[in-house]
Design a protein around this motif. Structure first.
Motif, PDB file in Angstrom:
ATOM      1  N   SER A  23     -10.197   6.619  -0.882  1.00 56.69           N
ATOM      2  CA  SER A  23     -11.173   5.801  -0.151  1.00 56.69           C
ATOM      3  C   SER A  23     -11.757   4.725  -1.062  1.00 56.69           C
ATOM      4  CB  SER A  23     -12.289   6.686   0.404  1.00 56.69           C
ATOM      5  OG  SER A  23     -12.868   7.449  -0.638  1.00 56.69           O
ATOM      6  N   MET A  24     -12.033   5.108  -2.323  1.00 60.30           N
ATOM      7  CA  MET A  24     -12.605   4.150  -3.272  1.00 60.30           C
ATOM      8  C   MET A  24     -11.648   2.975  -3.498  1.00 60.30           C
ATOM      9  SD  MET A  24     -13.570   4.980  -7.213  1.00 60.30           S
ATOM     10  CE  MET A  24     -11.851   5.083  -7.697  1.00 60.30           C
ATOM     11  N   LEU A  25     -10.372   3.283  -3.688  1.00 64.04           N
ATOM     12  CA  LEU A  25      -9.374   2.236  -3.931  1.00 64.04           C
ATOM     13  C   LEU A  25      -9.162   1.365  -2.704  1.00 64.04           C
ATOM     14  CD1 LEU A  25      -6.628   4.015  -6.053  1.00 64.04           C
ATOM     15  CD2 LEU A  25      -7.843   1.954  -6.674  1.00 64.04           C
ATOM     16  N   SER A  26      -9.172   1.983  -1.516  1.00 66.39           N
ATOM     17  CA  SER A  26      -8.950   1.182  -0.293  1.00 66.39           C
ATOM     18  C   SER A  26     -10.103   0.210  -0.071  1.00 66.39           C
ATOM     19  CB  SER A  26      -8.769   2.093   0.924  1.00 66.39           C
ATOM     20  OG  SER A  26      -9.961   2.802   1.183  1.00 66.39           O
ATOM     21  N   TRP A  27     -11.330   0.612  -0.405  1.00 65.53           N
ATOM     22  CA  TRP A  27     -12.481  -0.299  -0.284  1.00 65.53           C
ATOM     23  C   TRP A  27     -12.385  -1.422  -1.316  1.00 65.53           C
ATOM     24  CZ3 TRP A  27     -16.063   4.543  -0.497  1.00 65.53           C
ATOM     25  CH2 TRP A  27     -16.014   5.202   0.744  1.00 65.53           C
ATOM     26  N   LEU A  28     -11.877  -1.079  -2.506  1.00 65.68           N
ATOM     27  CA  LEU A  28     -11.776  -2.078  -3.578  1.00 65.68           C
ATOM     28  C   LEU A  28     -10.670  -3.092  -3.314  1.00 65.68           C
ATOM     29  CD1 LEU A  28     -12.130  -0.297  -7.046  1.00 65.68           C
ATOM     30  CD2 LEU A  28     -13.392  -2.270  -6.253  1.00 65.68           C
ATOM     31  N   MET A  29      -9.471  -2.582  -2.999  1.00 65.35           N
ATOM     32  CA  MET A  29      -8.271  -3.428  -2.960  1.00 65.35           C
ATOM     33  C   MET A  29      -8.155  -4.254  -1.692  1.00 65.35           C
ATOM     34  SD  MET A  29      -5.372  -1.016  -4.682  1.00 65.35           S
ATOM     35  CE  MET A  29      -4.049  -2.106  -4.212  1.00 65.35           C
ATOM     36  N   PHE A  30      -8.545  -3.661  -0.557  1.00 58.40           N
ATOM     37  CA  PHE A  30      -8.381  -4.372   0.721  1.00 58.40           C
ATOM     38  C   PHE A  30      -9.748  -4.827   1.211  1.00 58.40           C
ATOM     39  CE2 PHE A  30      -5.057  -1.019   0.542  1.00 58.40           C
ATOM     40  CZ  PHE A  30      -3.980  -1.848   0.308  1.00 58.40           C
ATOM     41  N   LYS A  31     -10.108  -6.030   0.807  1.00 53.72           N
ATOM     42  CA  LYS A  31     -11.454  -6.523   1.129  1.00 53.72           C
ATOM     43  C   LYS A  31     -11.581  -6.819   2.627  1.00 53.72           C
ATOM     44  CE  LYS A  31     -10.957  -9.574  -2.141  1.00 53.72           C
ATOM     45  NZ  LYS A  31     -11.192 -10.729  -3.036  1.00 53.72           N
ATOM     46  N   VAL A  32     -10.454  -7.241   3.233  1.00 50.57           N
ATOM     47  CA  VAL A  32     -10.464  -7.545   4.672  1.00 50.57           C
ATOM     48  C   VAL A  32      -9.865  -6.347   5.407  1.00 50.57           C
ATOM     49  CG1 VAL A  32      -9.623  -9.102   6.467  1.00 50.57           C
ATOM     50  CG2 VAL A  32     -10.161  -9.981   4.190  1.00 50.57           C
ATOM     51  N   PRO A  33     -10.581  -5.763   6.377  1.00 53.24           N
ATOM     52  CA  PRO A  33     -10.038  -4.602   7.101  1.00 53.24           C
ATOM     53  C   PRO A  33      -8.744  -4.960   7.846  1.00 53.24           C
ATOM     54  CG  PRO A  33     -12.365  -4.884   7.565  1.00 53.24           C
ATOM     55  CD  PRO A  33     -11.932  -6.098   6.834  1.00 53.24           C
ATOM     56  N   VAL A  34      -7.798  -4.052   7.809  1.00 56.60           N
ATOM     57  CA  VAL A  34      -6.512  -4.267   8.479  1.00 56.60           C
ATOM     58  C   VAL A  34      -6.537  -3.526   9.808  1.00 56.60           C
ATOM     59  CG1 VAL A  34      -4.011  -3.974   8.308  1.00 56.60           C
ATOM     60  CG2 VAL A  34      -5.343  -4.436   6.252  1.00 56.60           C
ATOM     61  N   CYS A  35      -6.240  -4.235  10.876  1.00 55.67           N
ATOM     62  CA  CYS A  35      -6.209  -3.621  12.198  1.00 55.67           C
ATOM     63  C   CYS A  35      -4.754  -3.460  12.628  1.00 55.67           C
ATOM     64  CB  CYS A  35      -6.964  -4.485  13.207  1.00 55.67           C
ATOM     65  SG  CYS A  35      -7.013  -3.744  14.848  1.00 55.67           S
TER      66      CYS A  35
END
Length: 578
Positions: free
Chosen positions: A438-450
């Motif tokens: 979760s920490m990495l996904s918040w860091l790396m993907f600044k724009v949410p992917v739908c």
């Protein structure tokens, strides 16, 4: 006492470096900056040797993860390797290994990449043969010779890059993509990455490298040696986009994923099952990378590093307590005897399966949903999802053999969680295996992917995982075990369980044949005909000439008379002919 202090100092230093690099990566990622540093090593007249380093969010983040895992592995080794008389040598080898990986990560230059690449190969050989027995020596030789193919490919890529006037590949990726002839460099880099990341047909060295001590396996299989190939391709991903090499890599990595997942279900060696799971995850990274999703491959690379290192550390603790027995069939009911170790093992196993909200879930689920949304052929689609099912299958098979039933070892066998040093190392990684994704996904993907999918495709991942878990548990059950038709066919079980005969082909076929051919070539040509007609013949001719000249130098009257008579005879014959 000296050994313990070296371990502790290394642990503290690497851990602090890891924290510094992690916060640096956040700063660099937030401000979107890249640091490109050039260090002039030697300057002589107009010539200079310059060392270049690339510091961006990717290199900072990867280095912080490598240092975090290596620090915890060294801390864990303090107890695990406590019986070793050469503890200092072991720690130094591990530090050299980590240093080689650091050099590879921060290099935008093909020459310095080769230094780190070869450093990894050399030190990995030293670590694989660490327990000096015949099995380790064979495994080390297989590892070294398999990786030499990739080293040669990199050397050829360096030679081809001379066409651009510099080895800083980072500047030329866009131009290389347009230049058809320079696609050769792409092919060579893909070949190098395939050998280092053990894709088919170079897969046999990865399970063989299990001869190394377990802390080394934890380091090698999580964030260093096997991930070097994936990291190199992530850097070269621009060059590989929409080329024939991407299509070939998609097929090969998908087959690697399938082959290793199937093989792990027939394996009974605890470390080999985890090694084959590494091979499966490497196939997953390579395949999504070949589809053009470099960020996703890097994301899975980091999350996988956390739970894979934890899996190996838990396996090491179990093997340590089982008096160096690695066979699953001698285990059982370990949760009662080793509750903390088994808790860490279960967390790592569930993260590997993609259990929601653990580290593996964030990357694996996203990869499978991107695959469902992409234009990918049916065969590759099948390999992705079937291999995911196989991953869950062998994970639950491992749970069945180690945690359920009764202990199958000696009744006088004492089992416990062991010392707190090993447990602290494992618990540090367990926390990261829970929070890291979760920490990495918040860091790396600044724009949410739908990702919008139909209901059957959306639920397919969950169905595949649940089916895999049920089948994995069932095929291990004794009543079902004897009804399993595949086990009635010895040849099929042998074929699947031995990675499609790849170890036999690599050792008895390729390596044995090529070494024998090399010996015959050396004897027949280098020391045979070419020697006779080359160096030795020149030597003998010169000896004969020097003897002749020596006769003339002696001023012998008989020689002069004979020479004079010969000249007269020649003159007379020529006169008669005219």
């Amino acid at each position: 006492m000296v050994n313990i202090s070296i371990c502790f100092i290394s642990f503290i230093f690497l851990f602090l470096c890891s924290m510094f690099l992690f916060f640096s990566s956040i700063y660099v990622l937030h401000n979107e900056v890249v640091y490109f540093i050039e260090w002039e090593v030697v300057s002589l007249n107009s010539s200079s040797i310059v060392m270049t380093f690339l510091f961006d969010w990717m290199s900072f983040l990867f280095m912080s993860f490598v240092l975090l895992i290596s620090s915890l592995v060294i801390y864990y080794s303090k107890e695990y390797m406590s019986g070793d008389y050469n503890m200092n040598r072991f720690i130094m080898l591990v530090l050299m290994f980590v240093l080689s990986m650091m050099l590879l990560i921060i290099s935008p230059n093909m020459i310095s990449i080769l230094l780190g690449w070869d450093g990894l190969g050399l030190v990995s050989y030293c670590l694989v043969i660490y327990f000096q027995n015949i099995k380790s020596f064979n495994a080390g030789m297989l590892t070294a010779l398999s990786n030499r193919i990739g080293d040669v490919a990199l050397l050829l890529a360096i030679a081809w890059m001379l066409n651009y006037g510099s080895w800083n590949y980072i500047f030329y990726l866009e131009i290389m993509k347009l230049d058809i002839e320079m696609q050769i460099i792409c092919g060579l880099v893909v070949l190098a990455a395939m050998t280092k990341s053990a894709q088919i047909p170079f897969s046999s060295w990865l399970p063989a490298a299990m001869a190394a001590p377990t802390p080394v396996s934890a380091l090698v299989h999580s964030s260093t040696l096997v991930t070097a190939g994936v990291y190199l391709l992530i850097r070269f991903n621009v060059l590989m986009d929409q080329t024939v090499f991407a299509s070939i890599l998609l097929l090969i990595s998908g087959l690697t994923m399938f082959m290793s997942g199937l093989g792990a279900n027939f394996e009974f060696d605890l470390k080999k099952i985890i090694a084959l799971s590494t091979l499966s995850q490497l196939g997953l990274m390579m395949s999504i990378l070949s589809m053009g999703c470099a960020d996703l491959a890097f994301f899975h690379l980091l999350t996988h590093a956390l739970f894979k290192a934890l899996l190996f550390m838990c396996a090491g603790a179990i093997i340590h307590n089982m008096q160096n027995s690695q066979d699953l069939r001698f285990m059982g009911n370990l949760g009662v005897h080793m509750p903390l170790t088994v808790m860490c093992l279960n967390v790592a196993n569930l993260a590997l399966c993609g259990m929601p909200f653990l580290a593996g879930f964030y990357s694996k689920d996203l990869i499978l949903e991107i695959v469902s949304m992409s234009y990918v052929n049916l065969f590759s689609f099948f390999l992705y999802f079937f291999s995911t099912g196989l991953t869950v299958c062998y994970s639950f098979r491992l749970v069945y053999y180690s945690l359920t039933g009764d202990l199958n070892s000696s009744s006088m066998h004492y089992l416990s969680d062991g010392g707190w040093t090993m447990l602290r190392g494992m618990m540090g990684l367990m926390i990261m295996s829970i929070l890291g994704g979760s920490m990495l996904s918040w860091l790396m993907f600044k724009v949410p992917v739908c990702i919008v999918l139909s209901f059957p495709l959306k639920i397919l991942t969950l169905v595949v995982c649940i089916m895999g878990a049920i089948i994995g548990y069932l095929i291990s059950d004794v009543t079902f075990y004897f009804k399993n038709k595949s086990l009635h066919s010895y040849f099929f079980s042998w074929f699947v369980g031995s990675m499609w005969f790849m170890p036999y082909i690599s050792t008895y076929g390729v390596i044995n044949y090529s070494l024998s051919l090399g010996y015959l070539t050396n004897k027949g040509l280098d020391q045979g005909w070419s020697e006779y007609f080359g160096g030795q013949m020149i030597y003998y001719l010169l000896m004969d000439y020097s003897r002749g000249y020596q006769l003339f130098q002696n001023n012998s009257l008989k020689i002069y008379l004979m020479t004079f008579m010969l000249w007269v005879l020649v003159f007379v014959l020529l006169s008669l002919m005219i």
